[in-house]
Structure formats: C-alpha cells, structure tokens
Design a protein around this motif. Structure first.
Motif, PDB file in Angstrom:
ATOM      1  N   HIS A 182       0.839  -1.197   0.000  1.00 48.31           N
ATOM      2  CA  HIS A 182       0.000   0.000   0.000  1.00 48.31           C
ATOM      3  C   HIS A 182       0.881   1.257   0.000  1.00 48.31           C
ATOM      4  CE1 HIS A 182      -4.035   1.586   0.286  1.00 48.31           C
ATOM      5  NE2 HIS A 182      -3.678   2.423   1.249  1.00 48.31           N
TER       6      HIS A 182
ATOM      7  N   LEU B 209      -0.452   6.777   2.531  1.00 47.30           N
ATOM      8  CA  LEU B 209      -1.814   6.456   2.933  1.00 47.30           C
ATOM      9  C   LEU B 209      -1.840   5.505   4.130  1.00 47.30           C
ATOM     10  CD1 LEU B 209      -3.544   6.028  -0.550  1.00 47.30           C
ATOM     11  CD2 LEU B 209      -3.741   7.949   1.039  1.00 47.30           C
TER      12      LEU B 209
ATOM     13  N   GLU C 296      -7.980   4.108   2.686  1.00 47.14           N
ATOM     14  CA  GLU C 296      -8.471   3.814   1.333  1.00 47.14           C
ATOM     15  C   GLU C 296      -8.035   2.436   0.835  1.00 47.14           C
ATOM     16  OE1 GLU C 296      -8.105   7.011  -1.502  1.00 47.14           O
ATOM     17  OE2 GLU C 296      -7.997   8.502   0.079  1.00 47.14           O
ATOM     18  N   ALA C 297      -7.641   1.550   1.730  1.00 47.09           N
ATOM     19  CA  ALA C 297      -7.209   0.214   1.303  1.00 47.09           C
ATOM     20  C   ALA C 297      -8.332  -0.528   0.587  1.00 47.09           C
ATOM     21  CB  ALA C 297      -6.736  -0.591   2.508  1.00 47.09           C
TER      22      ALA C 297
ATOM     23  N   ASN D 107     -10.885   0.570  -1.150  1.00 46.90           N
ATOM     24  CA  ASN D 107     -11.281   1.051  -2.471  1.00 46.90           C
ATOM     25  C   ASN D 107     -10.126   1.132  -3.456  1.00 46.90           C
ATOM     26  OD1 ASN D 107     -11.144   3.356  -0.372  1.00 46.90           O
ATOM     27  ND2 ASN D 107     -10.599   4.417  -2.254  1.00 46.90           N
ATOM     28  N   ARG D 108      -8.872   1.042  -2.982  1.00 48.76           N
ATOM     29  CA  ARG D 108      -7.719   1.123  -3.875  1.00 48.76           C
ATOM     30  C   ARG D 108      -7.137  -0.235  -4.236  1.00 48.76           C
ATOM     31  NH1 ARG D 108      -4.247   5.752  -4.385  1.00 48.76           N
ATOM     32  NH2 ARG D 108      -5.279   7.658  -3.710  1.00 48.76           N
ATOM     33  N   ASP D 109      -7.155  -1.173  -3.301  1.00 47.11           N
ATOM     34  CA  ASP D 109      -6.494  -2.457  -3.516  1.00 47.11           C
ATOM     35  C   ASP D 109      -7.438  -3.425  -4.234  1.00 47.11           C
ATOM     36  OD1 ASP D 109      -3.872  -3.968  -2.327  1.00 47.11           O
ATOM     37  OD2 ASP D 109      -5.553  -5.335  -2.575  1.00 47.11           O
ATOM     38  N   SER D 110      -6.937  -4.054  -5.302  1.00 48.43           N
ATOM     39  CA  SER D 110      -7.797  -4.895  -6.137  1.00 48.43           C
ATOM     40  C   SER D 110      -8.344  -6.111  -5.406  1.00 48.43           C
ATOM     41  CB  SER D 110      -7.025  -5.350  -7.386  1.00 48.43           C
ATOM     42  OG  SER D 110      -5.871  -6.095  -7.020  1.00 48.43           O
TER      43      SER D 110
ATOM     44  N   ARG E 173     -11.224  -4.417  -3.039  1.00 44.98           N
ATOM     45  CA  ARG E 173     -12.261  -3.579  -3.644  1.00 44.98           C
ATOM     46  C   ARG E 173     -13.592  -4.300  -3.861  1.00 44.98           C
ATOM     47  NH1 ARG E 173      -9.957  -2.479  -8.263  1.00 44.98           N
ATOM     48  NH2 ARG E 173      -8.544  -0.987  -7.258  1.00 44.98           N
TER      49      ARG E 173
ATOM     50  N   ARG F 213     -15.179   5.347   0.353  1.00 44.45           N
ATOM     51  CA  ARG F 213     -13.851   4.913   0.799  1.00 44.45           C
ATOM     52  C   ARG F 213     -13.983   3.867   1.890  1.00 44.45           C
ATOM     53  NH1 ARG F 213     -13.637  10.403   0.510  1.00 44.45           N
ATOM     54  NH2 ARG F 213     -13.840  10.649   2.761  1.00 44.45           N
TER      55      ARG F 213
END
Length: 311
Positions: free
Chosen positions: A44, A48, A92-93, A95-98, A101, A125
């Motif tokens: 990550h 963030l 934001e892990a 919503n950002r990490d595939s 998510r 988020r």
C-alpha cells in the motif's frame, strides 16, 4: 457472496437516525488475517498509512500522535500493533487495492439496497484499522457518513448524542475547515449520556451523522471503516463550512439548529463553492511526527524532535 443479514423493515426506517448494530461476514474473505494485512501494508502507498500512538493531552484524552514507521515491514507493523500501543490506519485500502475492492463494493451495494440511501460513488472509501490492545480512539466526530465494520478482537465503542452540548457548532466548523483533525473537547461526565457497545467479531455499528464517539480496545483489533458522502452529510458540511467562515471573518453567530431547510440549502451551496475556491486554505493544520517506531523492538516508541510529516 452476501455480507449483511438480519435487516428488518424497522432497521431500514431507523437507519441514519438511531445507533444500530448488525452481523456481517467480512472475516470469511480471508483478507483480514495477520498475513494478509502484512502483505497489504507492504504494497500500500506509504503516504496512505497512518501509524499513531496516544498522547496525554488533558483537553483531548488519547489524542493521536503520528509515528514514523520508516524501515518497518508489514509483518513488523502488525507485530508492533499486537505488542505495543499503536493504531494503524491503512487509508483507502478497501477502495484502492484490487483484492479488497470487490468486498467494499458488495458492502455498499447491500447497504444501499437495505437502507434506500445512496452514497456518492466518487466519495466511497474504506480504510482498515489495525490497533493494539492498549489503543484508544479519542472523542471525535467524523465529517463523513461513517460506519464501523468490526472484524476481529474486542472493542468497546462509546457513542454520544449529536447535540450542541456534545458537539458545539464551533467545534464541528473547525473540523470541516481543517483547523483541527476530528477531535472534539471531551469531559468525563459526557459518558453518562453515552450508549456503550462491546463489539465481538463481525459486527457492524452505525450511528447518525456527526454523533461524537470514542473507542477503547479490549484486545488486538482489526476493523474496517466505511466513509462516504450522502446528500444529508453534504448539506450539513457545506452549511457548517460557510458558517465557520462567516463566524471567523465577520464575527457572525450562525446556528445549525436554528436554521431552516432553505437557509441550510443556500448556505450549503455557498460553502461548497467557497471550498472549491480555496477559502479554507489558511486554516489547514499540519501533521507533526513526534515518535519513531523501532522495527527491531516493536513495542518501543522513541520520542523524536517534532517535525512535519514528509512521508
């Protein structure tokens, strides 16, 4: 995959106006084990990831102080949370990490289906909190609509009424203007009016927007915090932003409680325009680092001369 269950018509009606708890199934994703969280921390973006400890500020008990985790691996950070006194927010892990998510998107879909309330997609988020048995979250208020999805460990949550006694307009204005983080002045007697929840694994707790709250861990904990903007939260934030500016610059004494829907709507529009124009820039606070994490001794936090965060 279904995450939420046991949601009644009464729950739908009361959502957003009462404190509610529900069972959820995020833990079965396998994404919240020590190993999965260590891998997430390693990949990550570092800017963030917030690592904090608690201060002894008398006005803001347990106020978070930023810790520099330089050199620590993800596994070392998880171990530090287990053995020390730190609080890690992987912002934001979800919503950002595939890998994470799809679970956040499913949670939003189910929540919107059950409540009928839509969150603005660009503001959705989800952060992951990893916190020590000794960790506390100070008395504070979130400007976003916030839901706590507790996943692992024992956590005690105190939720307070969203009234002027517990959250004066001036305090909330300071939050939306960026003058301070989300901490609000606290008095011990406030606890007499709090609703207290001891959360086991896999419990979602949600409360009305702007309800002040604080947290005391009863053990090592992992949680997910969902943050979003709704129509109601956007109107309140825009209005209090505008009120904060005219209070500070023109000596006005505006009141959220005494304003009607037309006034709130007009002020909200003006507040959002002023925010976009950068009217708040003079008020934004700076984040100072006050401790360093020793990767070789995860329970040790070394004080350092305060400096502005640069990571």
């Amino acid at each position: 995959m279904t995450i939420l269950s046991h949601w009644s018509n009464k729950d739908r009606v009361n959502y957003g106006s009462e404190i509610q708890t529900f069972s959820h199934g995020l833990q079965r994703s396998g994404l919240f084990t020590d190993e999965a969280l260590a891998d997430l921390l390693d990949r990550h973006p570092s800017h963030l990831i917030d690592v904090c400890t608690m201060s002894d500020d008398p006005e803001f008990p347990s106020k978070h102080c930023t810790v520099d985790p330089a050199g620590a691996t993800g596994a070392e950070l998880v171990e530090a949370a287990k053995s020390g006194a730190i609080w890690i927010n992987i912002r934001e892990a979800m919503n950002r990490d595939s890998a994470y998510r799809p679970w956040l998107e499913q949670a939003y879909t189910e929540l919107e289906d059950k409540t009928g309330e839509r969150a603005r997609k660009r503001n959705r988020r989800g952060g992951i909190l990893i916190s020590s048995p000794a960790a506390k979250v100070p008395y504070h208020c979130d400007p976003t609509q916030t839901l706590l999805w507790h996943i692992r460990g024992r956590k005690r949550v105190f939720v307070y009424p969203a009234t002027q006694e517990f959250l004066p307009d001036e305090a909330y204005e300071a939050i939306v203007l960026g003058e301070r983080d989300q901490d609000v002045p606290y008095r011990a007697e406030f606890d007499e009016s709090a609703q207290v929840f001891d959360l086991p694994d896999d419990i979602l707790v949600c409360w009305p927007h702007t309800s002040p709250h604080r947290v005391e861990n009863q053990g090592f904990c992992v949680s997910m915090v969902m943050e979003c903007t709704t129509r109601n939260s956007a109107v309140r934030n825009g209005t209090l932003y505008f009120n904060g500016l005219i209070r500070r610059h023109f000596g006005a004494s505006p009141s959220w409680d005494k304003s009607g829907p037309i006034e709130r709507f007009a002020k909200s529009l003006a507040g959002h325009v002023l925010r976009k124009l950068g009217a708040h820039r003079a008020h934004v606070r700076e984040d100072f680092v006050r401790f360093r994490l020793d990767p070789g001794k995860p329970s040790v936090l070394a004080p350092v001369p305060a400096y502005i965060r640069n990571f």
